[in-house]
Design a protein around this motif. Sequence first.
Motif, PDB file in Angstrom:
ATOM      1  N   ARG A   1       0.839  -1.189   0.000  1.00  0.00           N
ATOM      2  CA  ARG A   1       0.000   0.000   0.000  1.00  0.00           C
ATOM      3  C   ARG A   1       0.874   1.240   0.000  1.00  0.00           C
ATOM      4  NH1 ARG A   1      -3.994   0.347   4.856  1.00  0.00           N
ATOM      5  NH2 ARG A   1      -3.076  -1.684   5.336  1.00  0.00           N
ATOM      6  N   GLY A   2       0.490   2.244  -0.801  1.00  0.00           N
ATOM      7  CA  GLY A   2       1.210   3.507  -0.780  1.00  0.00           C
ATOM      8  C   GLY A   2       0.679   4.373   0.352  1.00  0.00           C
ATOM      9  N   GLY A   3       0.907   5.649   0.275  1.00  0.00           N
ATOM     10  CA  GLY A   3       0.398   6.566   1.296  1.00  0.00           C
ATOM     11  C   GLY A   3       1.414   6.740   2.407  1.00  0.00           C
TER      12      GLY A   3
ATOM     13  N   ALA B   1      -8.413  -1.889   1.768  1.00  0.00           N
ATOM     14  CA  ALA B   1      -7.138  -1.635   2.424  1.00  0.00           C
ATOM     15  C   ALA B   1      -6.841  -2.724   3.462  1.00  0.00           C
ATOM     16  CB  ALA B   1      -7.158  -0.262   3.087  1.00  0.00           C
TER      17      ALA B   1
ATOM     18  N   PRO C   1       5.220   0.502  -3.717  1.00  0.00           N
ATOM     19  CA  PRO C   1       3.760   0.587  -3.666  1.00  0.00           C
ATOM     20  C   PRO C   1       3.125   0.087  -4.961  1.00  0.00           C
ATOM     21  CG  PRO C   1       4.691   2.517  -2.649  1.00  0.00           C
ATOM     22  CD  PRO C   1       5.855   1.752  -3.252  1.00  0.00           C
ATOM     23  N   GLY C   2       2.062  -0.666  -4.798  1.00  0.00           N
ATOM     24  CA  GLY C   2       1.376  -1.245  -5.940  1.00  0.00           C
ATOM     25  C   GLY C   2       1.879  -2.619  -6.332  1.00  0.00           C
TER      26      GLY C   2
ATOM     27  N   GLY D   1      -5.413  -2.704  -8.966  1.00  0.00           N
ATOM     28  CA  GLY D   1      -5.039  -1.336  -9.315  1.00  0.00           C
ATOM     29  C   GLY D   1      -5.734  -0.264  -8.503  1.00  0.00           C
TER      30      GLY D   1
ATOM     31  N   GLY E   1      -5.403   0.526  -5.335  1.00  0.00           N
ATOM     32  CA  GLY E   1      -4.629   1.177  -4.282  1.00  0.00           C
ATOM     33  C   GLY E   1      -4.800   0.569  -2.899  1.00  0.00           C
TER      34      GLY E   1
END
Lengths: 148, 148, 87, 87
Positions: A38-40, B98, A86-87, B24, B26
Motif C-alpha cells: 500500500r502507498g500513502g 485496504a 507501492p502497488g 489497481g 490502491g
Amino acid sequence: MSLVSITVGEADFDPASLLAQLEGLGGGAVASFTGIVRGGDGLVAMRLDHYPAMTEAQIARIVEDAQARWPLLGVIVVHRVGELHPGERIVFVGTASAHRGAALEACAFLIDWLKTSAPFWKKERFADGRATWVEARAEDDATRDRWG
Amino acid sequence: MSLVSITVGEADFDPASLLAQLEGLGGGAVASFTGIVRGGDGLVAMRLDHYPAMTEAQIARIVEDAQARWPLLGVIVVHRVGELHPGERIVFVGTASAHRGAALEACAFLIDWLKTSAPFWKKERFADGRATWVEARAEDDATRDRWG
Amino acid sequence: MTAQLDILYFAWVRERIGKDGESIAHPGAEVSVAELIALLAARGEGYAQAFAQPERLRAALDQHFVPLDALLGSGRELALFPPVTGG
Amino acid sequence: MTAQLDILYFAWVRERIGKDGESIAHPGAEVSVAELIALLAARGEGYAQAFAQPERLRAALDQHFVPLDALLGSGRELALFPPVTGG
C-alpha cells in the motif's frame, strides 16, 4: 494427492496462471488472496527479509495445518522478499476445494497464519528518509487465534 | 467512490483481468472466489436460468449490503447464465480493500448471498438422460444467515 | 571437540548487533534461550541494545519457533528476531 | 381500464405450467401472493402441479423478494419460482 506449491523469492508472479492451476483441479471452488504494498504516508519502498533456511518449511507446516482442517484439492502460496514498491504484489494465497466454504476459509486461515507465523520481516522506507521496521500487531495475533 | 462492476451473461470471463482491475485500486488486499461446474456423477451440462429484469438489481443490493459492512475499494461480480459444462466457470466474486479481513469477509459474504438470494436456477443434465433442477440446500441458507 | 551453536540474527536484531550471525561454543543443553540471550547481551553495546527488552524477541531453534524459556538441548541453530511481519 | 398483473414463471414452475408468464386482470390490492397462487392452481393440470406445494414456492413482487403472505398492493409484476440455486 493434492497440489501444494510454495514459492519464496524476489520475482513477481502472475495470479492468472496460479488461478488457472487451481481451476484445473476439478473442484468447484477456487479462492485467492493477493496482498499488495500500500502507498500513502510517504512510503517509498518496503524491504522484506526472511529466514531462508526456515521459511519454506514453515509455510509448508502452515499448509499442512490447513489441509488437516479442510478438504483441499490444492494450495498455492507465493511470498516475495527483497525490495518492493507501492502497488507491487507481496503475497498470494490460493486454494481449491470441492466446497466453497473450505476454499474461502482455508484461504483466510493461510494468510492469517502467514502474517503471524512465518519468518518474514518488513522494513519501510519513507520519502523523508526514515526507515523503520514494521511492528507486529496484536490484532493480527488475535485474528489468527480465532482459528483456535 | 469505489468500483462496482456487475455482469450477468453467457460469456466466459477472464479472472486475471478482473483481478488486475482490483489490484489497481490502491488497497493492500484483493480477495476472489471463482465457482466452477463440478463434473462427476455423470453430469454432462448445467443450464442456468435467471430473472433478467431482476438479477442485476438484486446483485447490486447484495453488493450494497457488503459495502455497508466493510470498507471496500472495489467489488466485481460476474455470474454466467445459459449452458455450462464441467470445468467451466460459473461465477466470480472479487473484492479490494485496504484491509485483508474486509476483502476476505466481503468476498465470502457476497458468494454466500449470491447463492441464496439472487434469482438464478440451475438445471443439471446427466449422461443417462436425466435432467433435474438443483434443489436449494438448507445448509446454504444457514451459511448465509451466520452473517446476521 | 566442543559442539558449536550457530546463532542467526534477523531484522533489527541483526542491525543492532551489526552481523547476520555467529558461531559460539554450545553453552550447554540445560541453558534456556532466555539465559543465552542474557549472556549475549553482555558482549557489547550492539548486543546490549538488541537484547535490552527480551520480551520483544522471538526465537527459532533448529528452524522451529520456540518460546524463550525453551532449553537449547542438542539444538545446533538458534535464530533470534523480532515478532514476524510478513503477509 | 382494469389494471393488469404480469405473472412470470421460472425453473420448474415455468416447465410445469408450460409458459414463461401471462398477464391477468389484477385480482386486487388486498389479495396475497398465496391467495393468488391458490387461484392460479385451479387453472388446469399444469398449474395444479406447479402449485401443489406452495411451501416450495418463492415470489418476487416488482422485482423484490416477498414472503407468500405479502399483499399484491399496487404491484404490477409478480414472479413465482422455486428457491434460487445460483452461485
